[in-house]
Design a protein around this motif. Structure first.
Motif, PDB file in Angstrom:
ATOM      1  N   TYR A  10      16.527   9.636  21.542  1.00  0.00           N
ATOM      2  CA  TYR A  10      16.450  10.507  20.373  1.00  0.00           C
ATOM      3  C   TYR A  10      15.184  10.306  19.551  1.00  0.00           C
ATOM      4  O   TYR A  10      14.664  11.261  18.995  1.00  0.00           O
ATOM      5  N   ASP A  11      14.691   9.086  19.445  1.00  0.00           N
ATOM      6  CA  ASP A  11      13.471   8.802  18.679  1.00  0.00           C
ATOM      7  C   ASP A  11      12.298   8.788  19.648  1.00  0.00           C
ATOM      8  O   ASP A  11      11.737   7.749  19.969  1.00  0.00           O
ATOM      9  N   VAL A  12      11.919   9.967  20.124  1.00  0.00           N
ATOM     10  CA  VAL A  12      10.949  10.099  21.202  1.00  0.00           C
ATOM     11  C   VAL A  12       9.675  10.758  20.686  1.00  0.00           C
ATOM     12  O   VAL A  12       9.731  11.758  19.991  1.00  0.00           O
ATOM     13  N   LYS A  13       8.538  10.169  21.039  1.00  0.00           N
ATOM     14  CA  LYS A  13       7.250  10.831  20.824  1.00  0.00           C
ATOM     15  C   LYS A  13       6.678  11.249  22.173  1.00  0.00           C
ATOM     16  O   LYS A  13       6.256  12.377  22.335  1.00  0.00           O
ATOM     17  N   ILE A  14       6.626  10.331  23.120  1.00  0.00           N
ATOM     18  CA  ILE A  14       6.182  10.671  24.482  1.00  0.00           C
ATOM     19  C   ILE A  14       7.338  10.465  25.456  1.00  0.00           C
ATOM     20  O   ILE A  14       7.792  11.407  26.075  1.00  0.00           O
ATOM     21  N   VAL A  47      -2.168   1.571  28.564  1.00  0.00           N
ATOM     22  CA  VAL A  47      -1.799   2.816  29.240  1.00  0.00           C
ATOM     23  C   VAL A  47      -0.988   2.530  30.497  1.00  0.00           C
ATOM     24  O   VAL A  47       0.090   3.105  30.686  1.00  0.00           O
ATOM     25  N   ILE A  48      -1.483   1.658  31.337  1.00  0.00           N
ATOM     26  CA  ILE A  48      -0.773   1.334  32.583  1.00  0.00           C
ATOM     27  C   ILE A  48       0.570   0.655  32.291  1.00  0.00           C
ATOM     28  O   ILE A  48       1.589   1.040  32.880  1.00  0.00           O
ATOM     29  N   PRO A  49       0.633  -0.355  31.376  1.00  0.00           N
ATOM     30  CA  PRO A  49       1.949  -0.936  31.064  1.00  0.00           C
ATOM     31  C   PRO A  49       2.925   0.087  30.480  1.00  0.00           C
ATOM     32  O   PRO A  49       4.120   0.023  30.760  1.00  0.00           O
ATOM     33  N   TYR A  50       2.430   1.046  29.685  1.00  0.00           N
ATOM     34  CA  TYR A  50       3.305   2.079  29.139  1.00  0.00           C
ATOM     35  C   TYR A  50       3.893   2.921  30.271  1.00  0.00           C
ATOM     36  O   TYR A  50       5.089   3.214  30.282  1.00  0.00           O
ATOM     37  N   TRP A  54       7.763   3.272  31.282  1.00  0.00           N
ATOM     38  CA  TRP A  54       8.364   4.606  31.364  1.00  0.00           C
ATOM     39  C   TRP A  54       9.123   4.756  32.677  1.00  0.00           C
ATOM     40  O   TRP A  54      10.200   5.318  32.731  1.00  0.00           O
ATOM     41  N   TRP A  55       8.562   4.235  33.741  1.00  0.00           N
ATOM     42  CA  TRP A  55       9.166   4.372  35.051  1.00  0.00           C
ATOM     43  C   TRP A  55      10.322   3.400  35.259  1.00  0.00           C
ATOM     44  O   TRP A  55      11.326   3.741  35.887  1.00  0.00           O
ATOM     45  N   VAL A  56      10.210   2.176  34.705  1.00  0.00           N
ATOM     46  CA  VAL A  56      11.186   1.118  34.976  1.00  0.00           C
ATOM     47  C   VAL A  56      12.359   1.115  34.005  1.00  0.00           C
ATOM     48  O   VAL A  56      13.497   0.873  34.411  1.00  0.00           O
ATOM     49  N   MET A  57      12.104   1.367  32.722  1.00  0.00           N
ATOM     50  CA  MET A  57      13.166   1.267  31.708  1.00  0.00           C
ATOM     51  C   MET A  57      14.157   2.420  31.832  1.00  0.00           C
ATOM     52  O   MET A  57      13.746   3.583  31.869  1.00  0.00           O
TER      53      MET A  57
END
Length: 71
Positions: A10-14, A47-50, A54-57
Protein backbone atom coordinates in the motif's frame (compact mmCIF):
# COMPACT_ATOMS: atom_id res chain seq x y z
CA UNK A 1 4.76 -12.36 16.30
CA UNK A 2 7.69 -12.96 14.01
CA UNK A 3 8.73 -10.06 11.80
CA UNK A 4 9.17 -10.78 8.11
CA UNK A 5 10.89 -8.65 5.52
CA UNK A 6 8.24 -8.08 2.86
CA UNK A 7 7.46 -5.42 0.29
CA UNK A 8 4.62 -3.15 1.32
CA UNK A 9 1.62 -3.30 -0.96
CA UNK A 10 0.00 0.00 0.00
CA UNK A 11 2.84 2.46 0.73
CA UNK A 12 4.37 2.13 -2.73
CA UNK A 13 6.42 4.59 -4.76
CA UNK A 14 8.16 2.18 -7.15
CA UNK A 15 7.87 -1.36 -5.82
CA UNK A 16 7.34 -1.05 -2.07
CA UNK A 17 10.87 -2.16 -1.18
CA UNK A 18 11.79 0.91 0.88
CA UNK A 19 8.44 0.87 2.70
CA UNK A 20 8.90 -2.82 3.51
CA UNK A 21 12.40 -2.23 4.85
CA UNK A 22 11.14 0.74 6.87
CA UNK A 23 8.34 -1.33 8.36
CA UNK A 24 10.74 -4.13 9.26
CA UNK A 25 13.15 -1.80 11.08
CA UNK A 26 10.40 0.49 12.49
CA UNK A 27 11.61 3.54 10.57
CA UNK A 28 9.94 6.25 8.52
CA UNK A 29 9.64 5.15 4.87
CA UNK A 30 10.70 8.60 3.68
CA UNK A 31 13.98 8.29 5.56
CA UNK A 32 14.70 4.92 3.97
CA UNK A 33 13.84 6.33 0.51
CA UNK A 34 16.18 9.30 1.00
CA UNK A 35 19.04 7.08 2.17
CA UNK A 36 18.49 4.68 -0.72
CA UNK A 37 18.33 7.58 -3.21
CA UNK A 38 21.59 9.07 -1.92
CA UNK A 39 23.27 5.68 -2.19
CA UNK A 40 21.90 5.17 -5.69
CA UNK A 41 22.67 8.57 -7.20
CA UNK A 42 25.67 9.87 -5.27
CA UNK A 43 27.71 6.72 -4.83
CA UNK A 44 26.32 4.50 -7.58
CA UNK A 45 25.39 1.83 -5.06
CA UNK A 46 21.73 1.09 -4.63
CA UNK A 47 20.16 0.40 -8.01
CA UNK A 48 21.21 -3.23 -8.33
CA UNK A 49 20.42 -4.09 -4.66
CA UNK A 50 17.00 -2.42 -5.07
CA UNK A 51 16.25 -4.55 -8.13
CA UNK A 52 17.39 -7.68 -6.30
CA UNK A 53 15.17 -6.82 -3.31
CA UNK A 54 12.27 -6.18 -5.69
CA UNK A 55 12.73 -9.62 -7.17
CA UNK A 56 13.44 -11.54 -3.93
CA UNK A 57 11.16 -9.92 -1.32
CA UNK A 58 7.61 -11.28 -1.24
CA UNK A 59 4.66 -8.90 -1.29
CA UNK A 60 2.85 -8.34 2.01
CA UNK A 61 -0.74 -9.46 1.57
CA UNK A 62 -1.88 -7.39 4.55
CA UNK A 63 -3.01 -10.35 6.64
CA UNK A 64 -1.31 -11.32 9.88
CA UNK A 65 -1.30 -15.00 10.82
CA UNK A 66 -2.09 -14.35 14.46
CA UNK A 67 -4.71 -11.68 13.85
CA UNK A 68 -8.11 -12.44 15.34
CA UNK A 69 -11.01 -12.30 12.90
CA UNK A 70 -13.97 -10.31 14.23
CA UNK A 71 -17.33 -10.54 12.51
Amino acid sequence: MQKRLMRDRYDVKIAGVCAGIAKYFDLDPTLVRVIWGVLAFAYGFGVIPYLICWWVMPVDNGQDDDQEIIF
